[in-house]
Enzyme design. Structure first.
Site, PDB file in Angstrom:
ATOM      1  CG  HIS A 144       5.158  -8.270   1.639  1.00 43.24           C
ATOM      2  ND1 HIS A 144       4.502  -8.762   3.171  1.00 43.24           N
ATOM      3  CD2 HIS A 144       5.106  -7.378   1.133  1.00 43.24           C
ATOM      4  CE1 HIS A 144       3.754  -7.600   2.584  1.00 43.24           C
ATOM      5  NE2 HIS A 144       3.372  -7.531   1.607  1.00 43.24           N
ATOM      6  CD  GLU A 274      -3.027  -4.450  -1.035  1.00 47.81           C
ATOM      7  OE1 GLU A 274      -2.965  -4.140  -0.335  1.00 47.81           O
ATOM      8  OE2 GLU A 274      -2.457  -5.232  -1.706  1.00 47.81           O
ATOM      9  CD  GLU A 310      -5.702  -3.263   3.251  1.00 51.10           C
ATOM     10  OE1 GLU A 310      -5.205  -2.807   3.796  1.00 51.10           O
ATOM     11  OE2 GLU A 310      -4.894  -3.970   2.546  1.00 51.10           O
ATOM     12  CG  HIS A 313      -5.334   0.018   0.931  1.00 54.22           C
ATOM     13  ND1 HIS A 313      -4.559  -0.797   0.617  1.00 54.22           N
ATOM     14  CD2 HIS A 313      -5.017  -0.408   2.107  1.00 54.22           C
ATOM     15  CE1 HIS A 313      -3.634  -1.386   0.795  1.00 54.22           C
ATOM     16  NE2 HIS A 313      -3.930  -0.520   2.404  1.00 54.22           N
ATOM     17  CG  ASP A 338      -5.264  -7.817   0.890  1.00 56.82           C
ATOM     18  OD1 ASP A 338      -5.593  -8.788   0.643  1.00 56.82           O
ATOM     19  OD2 ASP A 338      -4.108  -7.223   1.410  1.00 56.82           O
ATOM     20  CG  ASP A 381      -3.146  -6.242   4.371  1.00 60.91           C
ATOM     21  OD1 ASP A 381      -2.371  -6.859   5.500  1.00 60.91           O
ATOM     22  OD2 ASP A 381      -3.313  -6.185   3.520  1.00 60.91           O
TER      23      ASP A 381
END
Length: 478
Positions: A144, A274, A310, A313, A338, A381
């Site tokens: 980021h 995402e 992800e 998630h 991820d 991640d």
């Protein structure tokens, strides 16, 4: 004391040169004594002096600092392992993770930290990042903007800070290492309390666009292969004060503008969205893969974006990681993964390294069906547990994550080469491998024809789904 340390390093260097010379005379590959990296003549590094370069040693190895299953150059199903995975280190968790949580203070003070968020500190972290990547033996990293460089009192100052740190990153990554993806952090600062692209404030919308513009530029400058949008606060806490239709329209316009700017600067990377269902907001607009695919179709963006799935998630949205990856795959939207997992007893995003070999096997079945995910890859991640505070824990966590995914690939290859699972699935749908079935799948069988056939066939005996046999076949490769 410093004189003694310098003398010791000099002695190690001399020993290394001697070792190389003797090896060359003997016709053997050169090796270094402990205290030097595998490169010989290259000191072990500024931040990880006790860690060697991580090598593949095979399943019988007992070393915690060696790969047991991930062998980068080994070919599986016609492709090198490193090309199936394209593993990436997440800068934010690895180099900004402190171990702090809502109920406890930070537990980690890494060798590259001095307790500040200055430009000098940002550069130290960046040097640590590339030393770590080199020793781990991967080619990608993710970031980021606000993780790699400090924010500023103004947008101009923030951009200047980012330029300075990114220039160092460009130098350190050389020609081999590059970002798997970059992104803008549009969720932490108080200005994003109502969202970024979906904020009720036009000024925040404009600031968010400027920040994404800059983050996309530096990702392009660093040779990044993708750019990610994660809408951490693109959602709502209550519909009582929310115009959801207007916010979704604003989000679409924002993404359309990002596509236009990508083309304008000649960035050829893939744009990724995402999905995540909630946390920190109660409802986030990119709830899961299916919801996001529907959004992209509605606004004419389906050809411009893919999905970054992800695993943690996925489980928060009530799905398995395998389900989300398959949903993305069959919609032509699988772009990146991820690789992490959550704890089934914990109802939030715990970002743990994936260690479930069965889950990894099912993930890799989908990835193989997809032909791989390049120019995407597998980004870790994931973060250390709060109680894990040794520098070597960072390496061990990535090693077990990479080994788990490698075992998943090896198992998927066994299942594909054996063919039993594919045959079970084929047989389950074999009634459609007929003239009438082909007509149904081609959209040529109307209700009158189907009614006629149903009356001819009478009551049907529906065969077993053989779920337990499928699970047995899967278990046989684990």
């Amino acid at each position: 004391m410093r004189t003694m340390k310098a003398a010791a390093k000099l002695l190690l260097f001399v020993l290394c040169i001697l070792a190389v010379s003797l090896a060359v005379i003997a016709g053997s590959p050169p090796t270094c004594p402990a205290g030097l990296s595998s490169g010989c003549g290259e000191w072990e590094g500024e931040f990880f002096p006790g860690i060697p370069k991580i090598k593949y040693e095979g399943p019988s190895s007992k070393s915690p600092l060696a790969y047991k299953w991930y062998n980068a150059e080994e070919e599986i199903l016609g492709k090198k392992m490193k090309d199936w995975f394209r593993f990436s280190v997440a800068f934010w968790h690895t180099f900004r993770g402190t171990g702090g949580d809502p109920f406890g203070a930070p537990t980690k003070m890494w060798p590259w930290e001095d307790g500040t968020n200055s430009l000098d500190m940002a550069k130290r972290r960046m040097r640590a990042n590339f030393e770590f990547i080199d020793k781990l033996g991967v080619d990608f990293w993710c970031f980021h903007d606000r993780d790699v460089a400090p924010d500023g009192k103004t947008l101009e100052e923030a951009n200047s800070n980012l330029d300075e740190v990114v220039a160092l990153a460009k130098e350190l990554q050389g020609t081999k290492i590059r970002p798997l993806w970059g992104t803008a952090q549009l969720f932490m600062h108080p200005r994003f309390m109502h969202g970024a692209a979906t904020s009720s404030e036009l000024g925040v919308y404009a600031y968010s666009a400027a920040q994404v513009k800059k983050a996309m530029e530096v990702t392009h400058y660093l040779g990044g292969e993708n750019y990610v949008f994660w809408g951490g606060r693109e959602g709502y806490q209550t519909l009582l004060n929310t115009d959801m239709e207007r916010e979704l329209n604003h989000l679409a316009r924002f993404l359309q503008a990002s596509v236009a700017y990508k083309k304008k600067i000649g960035f050829n990377g893939t744009l990724l969205i995402e999905p995540k269902p909630q946390e920190p907001t109660k409802h986030q607009y990119d709830w899961d893969a299916a919801t996001t695919a529907n959004f992209l179709r509605k606004y004419g963006l389906i050809g411009d974006f893919k999905l970054n799935i992800e695993c943690n998630h996925a489980t928060l949205s009530g799905h398995s990681c395998h389900h989300e990856i398959e949903t993305a795959r069959i919609n032509g939207l699988l772009g990146n993964i991820d690789a992490n997992s959550g704890d089934p007893q914990t109802g939030w995003d715990t970002d743990q390294f994936m260690t479930d070999i069965m889950e990894a096997t099912m993930v890799m079945l989908s990835v193989v069906k997809n032909g791989g995910i390049a120019p995407g890859g597998f980004n870790f991640d994931a973060k250390l547990r709060r109680e894990s505070t040794d520098v070597e824990d960072l390496f061990i966590a990535h090693i077990i994550g990479m080994d788990t995914m490698a075992r998943g690939l090896r198992n998927a290859a066994k299942l594909i080469e054996d063919g039993s699972l594919a045959e079970l699935v084929r047989k389950r749908y074999q009634s459609f491998d007929t003239e009438l079935g082909a007509s149904v799948e081609a959209g040529k069988a109307d209700f009158e024809l189907l009614e006629k056939k149903a009356m001819e066939w009478g009551e049907l005996k529906v065969p077993s789904g053989k779920q337990e046999l499928a699970e047995m076949i899967l278990q046989s490769v684990l």
